[in-house]
Design a protein around this motif. Structure first.
Motif, mmCIF file in Angstrom:
data_model
loop_
_atom_site.group_PDB
_atom_site.id
_atom_site.type_symbol
_atom_site.label_atom_id
_atom_site.label_comp_id
_atom_site.label_asym_id
_atom_site.label_seq_id
_atom_site.Cartn_x
_atom_site.Cartn_y
_atom_site.Cartn_z
ATOM 1 N N SER A 22 0.882 -1.166 0.000
ATOM 2 C CA SER A 22 0.000 0.000 0.000
ATOM 3 C C SER A 22 0.921 1.217 0.000
ATOM 4 O O SER A 22 2.104 1.096 -0.308
ATOM 5 N N ASP A 23 0.413 2.372 0.377
ATOM 6 C CA ASP A 23 1.240 3.582 0.340
ATOM 7 C C ASP A 23 2.517 3.448 1.170
ATOM 8 O O ASP A 23 3.599 3.782 0.711
ATOM 9 N N ARG A 87 6.205 -2.058 7.771
ATOM 10 C CA ARG A 87 6.402 -0.696 7.263
ATOM 11 C C ARG A 87 7.430 -0.759 6.140
ATOM 12 O O ARG A 87 8.084 -1.774 5.935
ATOM 13 N N GLY A 88 7.582 0.351 5.456
ATOM 14 C CA GLY A 88 8.537 0.422 4.355
ATOM 15 C C GLY A 88 9.969 0.115 4.767
ATOM 16 O O GLY A 88 10.761 -0.369 3.966
ATOM 17 N N ASP A 89 10.311 0.369 6.040
ATOM 18 C CA ASP A 89 11.673 0.090 6.517
ATOM 19 C C ASP A 89 11.858 -1.392 6.855
ATOM 20 O O ASP A 89 12.930 -1.800 7.301
ATOM 21 N N ASP A 118 2.548 -0.487 20.147
ATOM 22 C CA ASP A 118 3.330 0.724 19.880
ATOM 23 C C ASP A 118 3.056 1.335 18.514
ATOM 24 O O ASP A 118 3.483 2.453 18.238
ATOM 25 N N PHE A 119 2.368 0.601 17.640
ATOM 26 C CA PHE A 119 2.098 1.091 16.286
ATOM 27 C C PHE A 119 0.658 1.573 16.111
ATOM 28 O O PHE A 119 0.269 1.991 15.033
ATOM 29 N N GLN A 120 -0.120 1.525 17.171
ATOM 30 C CA GLN A 120 -1.510 1.961 17.097
ATOM 31 C C GLN A 120 -1.580 3.484 17.227
ATOM 32 O O GLN A 120 -0.685 4.112 17.770
ATOM 33 N N GLY A 121 -2.646 4.058 16.685
ATOM 34 C CA GLY A 121 -2.837 5.504 16.755
ATOM 35 C C GLY A 121 -1.989 6.281 15.775
ATOM 36 O O GLY A 121 -1.862 7.499 15.903
ATOM 37 N N GLN A 122 -1.407 5.607 14.790
ATOM 38 C CA GLN A 122 -0.555 6.265 13.802
ATOM 39 C C GLN A 122 -1.097 6.105 12.383
ATOM 40 O O GLN A 122 -0.364 6.271 11.417
ATOM 41 N N HIS A 123 -2.337 5.706 12.256
ATOM 42 C CA HIS A 123 -3.035 5.495 10.981
ATOM 43 C C HIS A 123 -2.581 4.250 10.230
ATOM 44 O O HIS A 123 -3.011 4.021 9.111
ATOM 45 N N HIS A 124 -1.708 3.441 10.846
ATOM 46 C CA HIS A 124 -1.305 2.184 10.194
ATOM 47 C C HIS A 124 -2.489 1.230 10.080
ATOM 48 O O HIS A 124 -2.636 0.530 9.078
ATOM 49 N N GLY A 130 -7.665 -0.941 5.074
ATOM 50 C CA GLY A 130 -8.125 -0.468 3.766
ATOM 51 C C GLY A 130 -7.500 -1.239 2.628
ATOM 52 O O GLY A 130 -8.176 -1.611 1.656
ATOM 53 N N SER A 131 -6.222 -1.528 2.738
ATOM 54 C CA SER A 131 -5.534 -2.281 1.700
ATOM 55 C C SER A 131 -6.005 -3.731 1.658
ATOM 56 O O SER A 131 -6.203 -4.310 0.580
ATOM 57 N N LEU A 132 -6.187 -4.322 2.814
ATOM 58 C CA LEU A 132 -6.673 -5.702 2.901
ATOM 59 C C LEU A 132 -8.062 -5.818 2.263
ATOM 60 O O LEU A 132 -8.319 -6.708 1.443
#
Length: 194
Positions: A22-23, A87-89, A118-124, A130-132
């Motif tokens: 995705s993006d 993520r992209g990294d 730790d990854f919640q609340g960041q629009h992930h 949405g991608s799924l």
């Protein structure tokens, strides 16, 4: 020529691509090598066990079995898949497992959607879900997506509603450690929002 909306399917097997992007996120079929990170991501949400009995400490064998049960490409009608989300990294932030045509034909059920705490609340979560859903929507035989959400998990309930899962398909109660938890199967129509 067969109607693409016929059940049982007369067209290609149900399933998502082995990998896509995705993006800012990457999705790939989970392997046994991913089990430790899947377990760590899941366990990072253990603080939610009081409101969602799904969370808690589970042995590695549970994740190994989940990965082993993937049958996309082998099971044409009711495949189960697991995708690791990075993520992209390259850092893993979550995973999901899903099933096609369950509990009914034409449905895409997201059985578990996990983002590390730790990854919640960041629009992930919004981007990943949405991608799924966009991948599932590519198959014209799939008309709805659904997920079971515990009503005491306010954060999850709010998240799913904001993502358009606003139709209640069913309600149920579950006993866990002497407590009763209530859940709802929330659905989103995939044909009306194209």
């Amino acid at each position: 020529m067969a109607n693409p909306l016929d059940f049982p399917p007369l067209g290609p097997a149900f399933g998502l691509p082995d990998a896509w992007s995705s993006d800012t996120l990457q999705f790939a079929r989970a392997t046994h090598a991913d089990v430790p990170v899947m377990r760590a991501l899941f366990n990072s949400n253990a603080r939610l066990a009081d409101v969602d009995p799904s969370f808690g400490e589970w042995p590695s064998e549970v994740y190994d079995e989940l990965v082993a049960q993937q049958n996309e490409g082998r099971e044409a009608t009711y495949p189960l898949g697991v995708r690791l989300i990075r993520r992209g990294d390259g850092s893993a932030i979550g995973y999901c497992h899903y099933r096609f045509n369950f509990p009914n034909d034409g449905m895409f059920t997201i059985a578990m959607f996990v983002l590390g705490f730790d990854f919640q609340g960041q629009h992930h979560g919004r981007e990943a879900l949405g991608s799924l859903v966009a991948q599932a929507r590519r198959d014209p035989r799939i008309h709805s997506a659904c997920a079971e959400v515990y009503v005491t998990n306010d954060g999850a309930l709010s998240f799913w509603f904001r993502q358009g899962f606003d139709r209640i398909m069913r309600k149920r109660s579950t006993e866990d450690h002497g407590r009763t938890f209530r859940s709802m199967m929330l659905c989103r129509n995939l044909r009306d929002d194209q």
